[in-house]
Design a protein around this motif. Structure first.
Motif, PDB file in Angstrom:
ATOM      1  N   THR A  34       0.848  -1.124  -0.065  1.00  0.00           N
ATOM      2  CA  THR A  34       0.021   0.169  -0.052  1.00  0.00           C
ATOM      3  C   THR A  34       0.836   1.198   0.070  1.00  0.00           C
ATOM      4  OG1 THR A  34      -1.807  -1.160   1.166  1.00  0.00           O
ATOM      5  CG2 THR A  34      -1.593   1.336   1.083  1.00  0.00           C
ATOM      6  N   VAL A  35       1.795   1.369   0.885  1.00  0.00           N
ATOM      7  CA  VAL A  35       2.637   2.535   1.077  1.00  0.00           C
ATOM      8  C   VAL A  35       3.392   2.891  -0.065  1.00  0.00           C
ATOM      9  CG1 VAL A  35       4.611   3.537   2.227  1.00  0.00           C
ATOM     10  CG2 VAL A  35       2.676   2.450   3.415  1.00  0.00           C
ATOM     11  N   GLU A  36       4.180   1.875  -0.711  1.00  0.00           N
ATOM     12  CA  GLU A  36       4.780   1.990  -2.023  1.00  0.00           C
ATOM     13  C   GLU A  36       3.867   2.479  -3.144  1.00  0.00           C
ATOM     14  OE1 GLU A  36       4.825  -0.776  -0.016  1.00  0.00           O
ATOM     15  OE2 GLU A  36       6.756  -0.552   0.904  1.00  0.00           O
ATOM     16  N   ILE A  37       2.821   1.768  -3.259  1.00  0.00           N
ATOM     17  CA  ILE A  37       1.964   2.170  -4.317  1.00  0.00           C
ATOM     18  C   ILE A  37       1.630   3.719  -4.220  1.00  0.00           C
ATOM     19  CG2 ILE A  37      -0.270   1.798  -5.281  1.00  0.00           C
ATOM     20  CD1 ILE A  37       0.139  -1.206  -4.709  1.00  0.00           C
ATOM     21  N   ALA A  38       1.037   4.070  -3.059  1.00  0.00           N
ATOM     22  CA  ALA A  38       0.733   5.290  -2.807  1.00  0.00           C
ATOM     23  C   ALA A  38       1.640   6.434  -3.116  1.00  0.00           C
ATOM     24  CB  ALA A  38       0.208   5.508  -1.203  1.00  0.00           C
ATOM     25  N   ARG A  39       2.973   5.972  -2.655  1.00  0.00           N
ATOM     26  CA  ARG A  39       3.892   7.051  -2.875  1.00  0.00           C
ATOM     27  C   ARG A  39       4.350   7.445  -4.296  1.00  0.00           C
ATOM     28  NH1 ARG A  39       7.576   5.395   2.613  1.00  0.00           N
ATOM     29  NH2 ARG A  39       6.618   6.712   3.836  1.00  0.00           N
ATOM     30  N   SER A  40       4.243   5.987  -5.078  1.00  0.00           N
ATOM     31  CA  SER A  40       4.676   6.014  -6.440  1.00  0.00           C
ATOM     32  C   SER A  40       3.782   6.692  -7.274  1.00  0.00           C
ATOM     33  CB  SER A  40       4.784   4.664  -6.983  1.00  0.00           C
ATOM     34  OG  SER A  40       3.251   3.982  -7.179  1.00  0.00           O
ATOM     35  N   LEU A  41       2.266   7.117  -6.693  1.00  0.00           N
ATOM     36  CA  LEU A  41       1.422   7.784  -7.366  1.00  0.00           C
ATOM     37  C   LEU A  41       1.448   9.458  -6.970  1.00  0.00           C
ATOM     38  CD1 LEU A  41      -1.401   5.145  -7.523  1.00  0.00           C
ATOM     39  CD2 LEU A  41      -0.166   5.837  -9.380  1.00  0.00           C
ATOM     40  N   GLY A  42       2.398   9.675  -6.369  1.00  0.00           N
ATOM     41  CA  GLY A  42       2.590  11.257  -5.819  1.00  0.00           C
ATOM     42  C   GLY A  42       1.844  11.596  -4.510  1.00  0.00           C
ATOM     43  N   ALA A  43       1.341  10.590  -3.887  1.00  0.00           N
ATOM     44  CA  ALA A  43       0.721  10.985  -2.235  1.00  0.00           C
ATOM     45  C   ALA A  43       1.675  11.108  -1.491  1.00  0.00           C
ATOM     46  CB  ALA A  43      -0.230   9.823  -2.029  1.00  0.00           C
ATOM     47  N   ARG A  44       1.537  11.892  -0.319  1.00  0.00           N
ATOM     48  CA  ARG A  44       2.325  11.896   0.602  1.00  0.00           C
ATOM     49  C   ARG A  44       1.875  11.102   1.721  1.00  0.00           C
ATOM     50  NH1 ARG A  44       1.824  16.263   3.874  1.00  0.00           N
ATOM     51  NH2 ARG A  44       0.012  17.174   2.873  1.00  0.00           N
TER      52      ARG A  44
END
Length: 252
Positions: free
Chosen positions: A40-50
């Motif tokens: 979850t964390v890696e995907i969210a960060r890869s999509l530009g989320a903080r």
């Protein structure tokens, strides 16, 4: 007018990408994760989320923390199993272009998918929720950590469009989730001095079923509406039984 999107997550690797994609019109996306063990964390960060990591201590507390970390005062709050549809996005952008003039917050309908069909009747729809608001005039207030709801001081308007909701991966997951929520609600009610009665144990689940299935037209959703109404009635039964146990000195 800046707009922040706020999401809380735990092990949502299969759903977080679609959620974030539907929020591409927002200026800032904050994900508060409860130490997921999947990607979850890696995907969210890869999509530009903080992404911020925070131990889970309740749904309300987690969501309130999320809006406090937002870069902008106007916030749009979603769960990972929700997406903004095109009509709702257009309505939000139109209001933002007007500076959200005169409103403290906005409600909109939530359309839930249930094992291959969207439920458009009964207790499931329109299920309007307050998710877009000015955090300076409200937030995730109160003490109830489950079935939490945002509130604001000021005018609340209704927007067209739907918040698309994919709440359950399977019937087993739904049953486990509703049992967990029933326990949390029973504990909350017990702490507030609320008590169960034999009448409530018999009448409340039946009323929940017939109100949703017949009075609000849940039967129009076919067998999906029948199963949904029955499971929701069983949630009320579980909550009442657990409250009964607590008031008689037993652990649910």
């Amino acid at each position: 007018m800046g707009l922040s999107a706020c999401i809380i997550t735990f092990n949502e690797a299969d759903r977080i990408a679609d959620c974030i994609a539907s929020l591409s019109f927002c200026d800032d996306i904050v994900v508060v994760d409860s130490h997921s063990t999947d990607a979850t964390v890696e995907i969210a960060r890869s999509l530009g989320a903080r992404v911020l990591l925070r131990p889970f201590d309740g749904f309300r507390s987690q969501k309130q923390f999320a809006i406090e970390q937002a870069a902008h005062d106007w916030v749009l709050c979603l769960d990972a199993d929700e997406r903004v549809d095109d009509a709702l996005r257009a309505a939000i952008e139109a209001e933002r272009a007007r500076g959200f003039a005169g409103a403290a917050g906005y409600r909109f309908a939530r359309l839930s998918e249930y094992f291959g069909r969207f439920l458009r009747h009964g207790n499931a729809y329109p299920d309007r929720v307050l998710r877009l608001f000015d955090r300076r005039r409200g937030g995730w207030r109160g003490t109830r950590e489950v079935h939490e709801a945002a509130s604001v001081d000021g005018e609340v308007r209704v927007l067209r469009g739907d918040l698309i909701h994919y709440p359950y991966r399977s019937l087993e997951q739904q049953l486990l989730k509703t049992q967990r929520y029933a326990r949390m609600m029973a504990e909350h009610d017990f702490a507030r001095g609320k008590r169960a009665t034999l009448g409530k144990l018999i009448v409340s689940p039946a009323w929940r079923f017939w109100r949703g299935y017949l009075l609000r037209g849940g039967f129009l959703d076919g067998w999906h509406g029948l199963v949904y109404a029955y499971v929701r009635a069983n949630y009320v039964r579980q909550k009442t039984i657990m409250l009964w146990l607590l008031q008689n000195g037993q652990k649910p």
